[in-house]
Design a protein around this motif. Structure first.
Motif, mmCIF file in Angstrom:
data_model
loop_
_atom_site.group_PDB
_atom_site.id
_atom_site.type_symbol
_atom_site.label_atom_id
_atom_site.label_comp_id
_atom_site.label_asym_id
_atom_site.label_seq_id
_atom_site.Cartn_x
_atom_site.Cartn_y
_atom_site.Cartn_z
ATOM 1 N N LEU A 61 0.782 -1.082 0.102
ATOM 2 C CA LEU A 61 -0.057 0.077 -0.077
ATOM 3 C C LEU A 61 0.975 1.073 0.092
ATOM 4 N N ALA B 198 0.608 4.306 -2.546
ATOM 5 C CA ALA B 198 0.643 5.643 -2.107
ATOM 6 C C ALA B 198 1.567 6.462 -2.914
ATOM 7 N N LEU C 188 -3.799 5.055 3.441
ATOM 8 C CA LEU C 188 -3.649 5.193 1.998
ATOM 9 C C LEU C 188 -4.526 6.473 1.693
ATOM 10 N N CYS D 224 -11.554 4.923 -1.756
ATOM 11 C CA CYS D 224 -11.448 3.979 -0.916
ATOM 12 C C CYS D 224 -12.892 3.290 -0.345
ATOM 13 N N ALA E 140 -9.403 1.119 -3.767
ATOM 14 C CA ALA E 140 -8.861 0.290 -2.730
ATOM 15 C C ALA E 140 -9.903 0.053 -1.841
#
Length: 353
Positions: free
Chosen positions: A63, A67, A108, A148, A178
């Motif tokens: 992750l 990022a 994230l 997300c 994500a």
């Protein structure tokens, strides 16, 4: 309004959640698409991988790479360069409840910031589509670099088709995705509806994701919440009366009220609430009531609102059939989270006694 007299002091009874009729307009719904208060300080550095479960460390590292990929190229020319390297990333954190998946997802989102990342639960996104319409939702989320989706789950055929289309539209706009879930992408919907009839949509969803397994134990380490001794009714009421921002409700009344409020507004219903006290907690026999209560527990947990639970203590919150059914992971997550909030509530009571 009835006044309560205790120790020579006059008190106004605590307000009831059942009296709250919240509203949530477009601006509020979009503004709330940020990591919840419980994870406001979450970062990759503050996540503590368990050495006994190496998959946690691997998830952090992957992750962090995602990022870095998203932070480096901004919109405009940078985004064009990213498209030349391939499609925007789509990662899916799979693991049990309480292993820190939401912490990682919030980390994230924080790495990009609220202007470039949207954060919400699966239910909040489906509610957003219901409130705004599909095209306006795509327009709003399409301006982000990252979306997300916490607690990804397919509860019915409509969700399946909607989310498949939404992810396709966002991918076409080069928006990274994500997600977290307790279920592998290819197994979404099992035990909840005739998932085999929507296999194409489910397989299309699964194919979009790079799956990152996150193993481990529930870090909250809570016993099932209703195994704990409930608070005596008088103690529960007195504690709610003496805390600013506390609410006090009978459990049955609250369950009935939740049926009259759209789940997208449960968060707004908790504005200014510092403690939720519930009298007469019992087993929830209706699946519809149980699922609505799960959404409320999630919003309470997001906002770090402790709870006080009163009742006979003779029955479990969810019956065995529910805990063995297609929604069992939702119920187990709710029990874990409610157990944590109930422990916080007990700590408050002990500190003030």
């Amino acid at each position: 309004m009835r006044l309560v007299y205790a120790r020579g002091v006059t008190f106004v009874p605590p307000p009831s959640l059942c009296d709250v009729r919240p509203t949530a307009d477009r601006t509020r719904l979009l503004r709330d698409l940020v990591p919840p208060r419980h994870f406001s300080d979450a970062s990759f550095a503050s996540y503590r991988p368990d050495p006994a479960h190496p998959s946690q460390q691997r998830a952090v590292e992957r992750l962090a790479e995602v990022a870095g990929t998203l932070v480096a190229p901004a919109r405009g020319f940078g985004a064009l360069l990213r498209r030349r390297r391939g499609s925007a990333p789509a990662v899916y954190l799979d693991g049990g409840f309480g292993v820190g998946k939401t912490h990682l997802l919030a980390s994230l989102a924080h790495a990009l910031g609220p202007e470039r990342a949207a954060f919400g639960t699966f239910v909040e996104y489906t509610n957003l589509v219901g409130a705004l319409g599909f095209a306006p939702t795509v327009e709003a989320l399409g301006d982000k670099d990252l979306v997300c989706i916490d607690e990804f789950e397919l509860d019915d055929p409509g969700d399946t088709v909607l989310m498949s289309r939404l992810l396709r539209e966002l991918a076409d706009r080069d928006v990274a995705i994500a997600a977290t879930s307790n279920t592998l992408p290819g197994s979404l919907g099992e035990g909840r509806f005739a998932a085999e009839d929507f296999l194409r949509e489910i397989q299309a969803l699964a194919a979009r994701f790079e799956v990152l397994r996150v193993d481990g134990e529930d870090y909250r380490h809570r016993a099932v919440v209703t195994e704990a001794q409930p608070l005596p009714d008088a103690e529960l009421v007195e504690s709610a009366e003496h805390r600013a921002g506390a609410t006090l409700d009978f459990f049955d009344d609250l369950l009935a009220h939740l049926a009259q409020v759209h789940p997208s507004r449960y968060g707004a219903m908790l504005d200014g609430v510092s403690l939720v006290a519930l009298r007469g907690v019992r087993t929830i026999e209706s699946q519809a009531e149980a699922l609505r209560f799960v959404v409320l527990v999630d919003r309470l947990y997001d906002r770090d609102v402790p709870v006080l639970l009163g009742g006979s203590g003779e029955t479990a919150l969810f019956p065995p059939a529910m805990l063995a059914g297609g929604y069992r992971k939702k119920y187990l997550r709710a029990l874990s989270r409610l157990g944590a909030l109930a422990e916080e509530g007990r700590t408050l009571v002990s500190a003030s006694s």
